[in-house]
Design a protein around this motif. Structure first.
Motif, mmCIF file in Angstrom:
data_model
loop_
_atom_site.group_PDB
_atom_site.id
_atom_site.type_symbol
_atom_site.label_atom_id
_atom_site.label_comp_id
_atom_site.label_asym_id
_atom_site.label_seq_id
_atom_site.Cartn_x
_atom_site.Cartn_y
_atom_site.Cartn_z
ATOM 1 N N PRO A 482 -50.103 6.464 17.011
ATOM 2 C CA PRO A 482 -49.648 5.076 17.220
ATOM 3 C C PRO A 482 -48.598 5.020 18.315
ATOM 4 O O PRO A 482 -48.024 6.046 18.689
ATOM 5 N N ASP A 483 -48.351 3.825 18.816
ATOM 6 C CA ASP A 483 -47.314 3.700 19.842
ATOM 7 C C ASP A 483 -45.946 3.418 19.249
ATOM 8 O O ASP A 483 -44.938 3.486 19.951
ATOM 9 N N ALA A 484 -45.869 3.141 17.916
ATOM 10 C CA ALA A 484 -44.553 2.821 17.346
ATOM 11 C C ALA A 484 -44.507 3.088 15.855
ATOM 12 O O ALA A 484 -45.512 2.967 15.146
ATOM 13 N N VAL A 485 -43.312 3.457 15.403
ATOM 14 C CA VAL A 485 -42.917 3.337 14.001
ATOM 15 C C VAL A 485 -42.062 2.079 13.940
ATOM 16 O O VAL A 485 -41.021 1.998 14.604
ATOM 17 N N LEU A 486 -42.491 1.099 13.184
ATOM 18 C CA LEU A 486 -41.908 -0.249 13.229
ATOM 19 C C LEU A 486 -41.276 -0.633 11.905
ATOM 20 O O LEU A 486 -41.957 -0.652 10.871
ATOM 21 N N LEU A 487 -39.983 -0.923 11.930
ATOM 22 C CA LEU A 487 -39.324 -1.560 10.790
ATOM 23 C C LEU A 487 -39.472 -3.067 10.957
ATOM 24 O O LEU A 487 -38.796 -3.681 11.785
ATOM 25 N N ALA A 488 -40.391 -3.653 10.218
ATOM 26 C CA ALA A 488 -40.581 -5.109 10.197
ATOM 27 C C ALA A 488 -40.805 -5.473 8.737
ATOM 28 O O ALA A 488 -41.935 -5.595 8.265
ATOM 29 N N PRO A 489 -39.734 -5.632 7.954
ATOM 30 C CA PRO A 489 -39.821 -5.618 6.488
ATOM 31 C C PRO A 489 -40.610 -6.747 5.849
ATOM 32 O O PRO A 489 -41.053 -6.615 4.706
ATOM 33 N N ALA A 490 -40.742 -7.892 6.543
ATOM 34 C CA ALA A 490 -41.413 -9.069 5.966
ATOM 35 C C ALA A 490 -40.662 -9.609 4.766
ATOM 36 O O ALA A 490 -41.194 -10.419 4.015
ATOM 37 N N ALA A 491 -39.418 -9.182 4.586
ATOM 38 C CA ALA A 491 -38.680 -9.518 3.368
ATOM 39 C C ALA A 491 -37.185 -9.472 3.645
ATOM 40 O O ALA A 491 -36.725 -8.817 4.585
ATOM 41 N N ALA A 492 -36.439 -10.157 2.804
ATOM 42 C CA ALA A 492 -34.979 -10.121 2.896
ATOM 43 C C ALA A 492 -34.468 -8.754 2.451
ATOM 44 O O ALA A 492 -35.156 -7.987 1.786
ATOM 45 N N SER A 493 -33.215 -8.474 2.788
ATOM 46 C CA SER A 493 -32.657 -7.133 2.613
ATOM 47 C C SER A 493 -31.745 -6.984 1.406
ATOM 48 O O SER A 493 -31.324 -5.878 1.086
ATOM 49 N N LEU A 494 -31.419 -8.075 0.728
ATOM 50 C CA LEU A 494 -30.294 -8.042 -0.201
ATOM 51 C C LEU A 494 -30.564 -7.286 -1.494
ATOM 52 O O LEU A 494 -29.653 -7.127 -2.307
ATOM 53 N N ASP A 495 -31.786 -6.793 -1.699
ATOM 54 C CA ASP A 495 -32.017 -5.916 -2.841
ATOM 55 C C ASP A 495 -31.433 -4.525 -2.599
ATOM 56 O O ASP A 495 -31.112 -3.798 -3.539
ATOM 57 N N MET A 496 -31.285 -4.152 -1.320
ATOM 58 C CA MET A 496 -30.839 -2.808 -0.974
ATOM 59 C C MET A 496 -29.584 -2.798 -0.105
ATOM 60 O O MET A 496 -28.698 -1.978 -0.291
ATOM 61 N N PHE A 497 -29.523 -3.692 0.868
ATOM 62 C CA PHE A 497 -28.463 -3.687 1.863
ATOM 63 C C PHE A 497 -27.722 -5.030 1.863
ATOM 64 O O PHE A 497 -28.274 -6.050 1.451
ATOM 65 N N PRO A 498 -26.487 -5.043 2.369
ATOM 66 C CA PRO A 498 -25.739 -6.309 2.415
ATOM 67 C C PRO A 498 -26.272 -7.301 3.443
ATOM 68 O O PRO A 498 -25.854 -8.447 3.452
ATOM 69 N N GLY A 499 -27.178 -6.878 4.309
ATOM 70 C CA GLY A 499 -27.747 -7.781 5.297
ATOM 71 C C GLY A 499 -28.777 -7.052 6.132
ATOM 72 O O GLY A 499 -28.893 -5.823 6.095
ATOM 73 N N TYR A 500 -29.570 -7.824 6.902
ATOM 74 C CA TYR A 500 -30.612 -7.199 7.702
ATOM 75 C C TYR A 500 -30.038 -6.287 8.775
ATOM 76 O O TYR A 500 -30.689 -5.317 9.195
ATOM 77 N N GLY A 501 -28.812 -6.582 9.228
ATOM 78 C CA GLY A 501 -28.185 -5.735 10.240
ATOM 79 C C GLY A 501 -27.923 -4.334 9.711
ATOM 80 O O GLY A 501 -28.188 -3.334 10.389
ATOM 81 N N ARG A 502 -27.394 -4.256 8.501
ATOM 82 C CA ARG A 502 -27.128 -2.944 7.913
ATOM 83 C C ARG A 502 -28.435 -2.194 7.665
ATOM 84 O O ARG A 502 -28.499 -0.974 7.838
ATOM 85 N N ARG A 503 -29.478 -2.899 7.276
ATOM 86 C CA ARG A 503 -30.783 -2.274 7.087
ATOM 87 C C ARG A 503 -31.293 -1.697 8.407
ATOM 88 O O ARG A 503 -31.784 -0.560 8.465
ATOM 89 N N GLY A 504 -31.169 -2.471 9.484
ATOM 90 C CA GLY A 504 -31.600 -1.989 10.789
ATOM 91 C C GLY A 504 -30.779 -0.805 11.271
ATOM 92 O O GLY A 504 -31.311 0.137 11.875
ATOM 93 N N ASP A 505 -29.480 -0.846 11.004
ATOM 94 C CA ASP A 505 -28.623 0.277 11.395
ATOM 95 C C ASP A 505 -29.042 1.557 10.672
ATOM 96 O O ASP A 505 -29.041 2.648 11.260
ATOM 97 N N ALA A 506 -29.383 1.434 9.392
ATOM 98 C CA ALA A 506 -29.813 2.605 8.626
ATOM 99 C C ALA A 506 -31.117 3.167 9.190
ATOM 100 O O ALA A 506 -31.293 4.392 9.277
ATOM 101 N N PHE A 507 -32.028 2.280 9.573
ATOM 102 C CA PHE A 507 -33.279 2.708 10.187
ATOM 103 C C PHE A 507 -33.015 3.443 11.502
ATOM 104 O O PHE A 507 -33.575 4.525 11.754
ATOM 105 N N ALA A 508 -32.156 2.866 12.336
ATOM 106 C CA ALA A 508 -31.859 3.478 13.634
ATOM 107 C C ALA A 508 -31.222 4.850 13.466
ATOM 108 O O ALA A 508 -31.575 5.815 14.165
ATOM 109 N N ALA A 509 -30.276 4.967 12.537
ATOM 110 C CA ALA A 509 -29.612 6.251 12.311
ATOM 111 C C ALA A 509 -30.609 7.294 11.816
ATOM 112 O O ALA A 509 -30.570 8.469 12.243
#
Length: 524
Positions: A482-509
């Motif tokens: 494939p050309d990408a591994v894609l984080l596109a959750p289709a869902a809100a983040s508040l079950d796991m993270f305080p916001g979508y930004g923190r979720r994205g940061d965790a993915f990037a790290a």
């Protein structure tokens, strides 16, 4: 236009419902013009406010702070309130809003207040308003639009739902002349009076129906953005394309545009609505090559067309549009490539918090391994899976509603390899694999829900680390890759993270921690 003498705020008894960003912005302005302000918020106890930014300063300036429960417990508040300012989170069914309606107390949102203040000239000559709304793409379009207007030499600010309250943008120095306002359906519901110079509805899909009560009500609130001189609609979205436009109607499409539209011709974004009628260019005016747009793919091009249409509506030159869009790069968590390993991009689109947005993110790529899941808020992922099945090299499902995603894959894309990552009873991170319907990882036991109250941020990060490692395993096993591994959750983040930004940061790290040539994951 309303004259300043017709907007009476001095001495007016105003209840601000909600002490978040929008509510506190309204409260600060109202205190500045000597209104009598009460701020109601559930975070205010009977003695001291707790954890509310700006509450102490507002109280010092004369505001009364009260909890909503305490306010509603005493019906006398309705007799001492002339106006309610509703923060965006307050639905019409909220008891406070219901009581205001029953007693015929006017209810404005912070955006409605800003509009009336601007039209009244209380903060100088009225500004140019450009409004962006839609289920998806609002922030990217608003950011593109702001860059375009600034490139043209006019003072502009991105404001509204994008972070900076409109009232605050109107009070910045040096003065802002053009308000590029991203407005949510919540904000538009409480701002029925606004008639912007130009507004766009990008698209409309199921979202926030619990707040609005029905899809029709949701769409009607979005349509308020089209009440001005120029209404721009996304023609590739059936609902947006069907909305009534009281003023001049302009459409945009990823196909070839008809007269009065913007679109794509031979790989270039072309205007056949504004400049064509000025210079007689029946073929349209080229703006920029589609390949120069970031984020790449259909959604990025569509957002660029919408931003260009709004800018052209207020006289911005095509050359400024081309320059600004060439230099534009999306903000973090909106299609950002965080690392590339062996030719595979790791793309953070954590802002794709509903299935419609996730489908657009997938559509920007030839083939992806998708990481998805979280709080679906009742939204169906069936259309996302069926429409994207041929682009999916694999799916890693996470979060509370991961089982819904896995079930949709088993029904609509049974040959897509799927991994479910979750936490066990002991707090350990577990991965279960399935190839379509051969194994049902949902029913194989031991999957407690992942809800924020019972799990730490460290544990959520561990789940994301494992999800990224599993996605890398799927990506390297696919042929062709494939050309990408894609984080596109289709869902809100508040079950796991305080916001979508923190979720994205965790993915990037997690992506950046992978070795450059081999998967990191081990079999459970």
């Amino acid at each position: 236009m309303t004259s300043s003498s017709e907007l009476h705020l001095r001495g007016r008894r105003v209840l601000v419902a909600g002490a978040g960003t929008a509510g506190m912005s309204a409260a600060r302005f109202l205190l500045r013009v000597d209104a009598q302000v009460t701020i109601a918020d559930d975070r205010f106890g009977e003695v001291e406010p707790t954890g509310v930014v700006g509450a102490d300063a507002a109280q010092t300036a004369g505001a009364r702070l009260i909890s909503i429960a305490e306010l509603l417990a005493d019906d006398s508040w309705v007799a001492t309130t002339d106006l309610v300012i509703a923060s965006p989170g307050f639905a019409p069914t909220n008891p406070l809003m219901v009581a205001a309606a029953e007693h015929e107390i006017p209810v404005w949102g912070e955006v409605e207040l800003a509009w009336r203040v601007d039209r009244a000239g209380l903060l100088g000559a009225p500004r140019t308003w450009l409004v962006v709304t839609g289920t998806n793409g609002k922030t990217t379009t608003t950011s593109m639009l702001t860059d375009i207007v600034v490139e043209s030499g006019r003072a502009a600010a991105a404001c509204g739902n994008i972070g900076l309250p409109v009232l605050d943008a109107m009070q910045t120095q040096p003065r802002v002349d053009v308000l590029c306002a991203e407005l949510s359906s919540f904000q538009l519901h409480w701002a029925p009076s606004i008639t912007p110079d130009a507004g766009v509805v990008l698209n409309i899909a199921d979202d926030h129906l619990d707040w609005h009560g029905s899809f029709a009500a949701y769409a009607a609130d979005k349509q308020i953005a089209l009440h001005g001189d120029v209404g721009v609609v996304g023609l590739d979205d059936d609902v947006a394309a069907g909305l009534p436009v009281p003023g001049r109607r302009v459409g945009f499409t990823l196909g070839e545009p008809a007269p009065g539209e913007l679109g794509v011709v031979d790989g270039e974004l072309v205007d056949r609505a504004f400049t064509a009628e000025q210079d007689g260019a029946s073929g349209g005016t080229p703006l920029i090559a589609a390949t120069a747009i970031h984020p790449p793919g259909p959604s990025g091009v569509s957002d660029a067309l919408a931003a260009a249409a709004l800018a052209l509506a207020v006289g911005v030159a095509p050359s400024a549009i081309g320059r600004a869009l060439s230099a534009f790069r999306p903000a973090a968590h909106r299609g950002e490539v965080v690392v590339t390993i062996d030719g595979i991009d790791f793309v953070d689109d954590s802002k794709a918090t509903n299935p419609h947005a996730a489908a657009a993110a997938i559509g920007a790529h030839r083939r992806v391994v998708l990481i998805a899941g979280g709080l679906l808020k009742g939204a169906s992922v069936d259309d996302m899976i069926t429409g994207s099945a041929d682009r999916l090299a694999g799916v890693v499902a996470i979060g509370r509603d991961r089982a819904i995603i896995v079930d949709a894959i088993s029904r609509h894309a049974p040959k897509v390899p799927t991994v479910t990552v979750f936490t066990g009873d002991d707090g350990g991170v577990i991965a279960q694999r399935a190839l379509g319907s051969e194994t049902d990882p949902v029913s194989s036991g031991g999957q407690p829900p992942f809800d924020a109250p019972g799990n730490s941020d460290d544990l959520a990060t561990a789940v994301m680390n494992r999800a990224v490692a599993e996605a890398w395993t799927l990506a390297t096993a696919d042929d062709p890759r494939p050309d990408a591994v894609l984080l596109a959750p289709a869902a809100a983040s508040l079950d796991m993270f305080p916001g979508y930004g923190r979720r994205g940061d965790a993915f990037a790290a997690a992506a950046r921690s992978l070795p450059g040539s081999a998967p990191r994951a081990t079999q459970p």
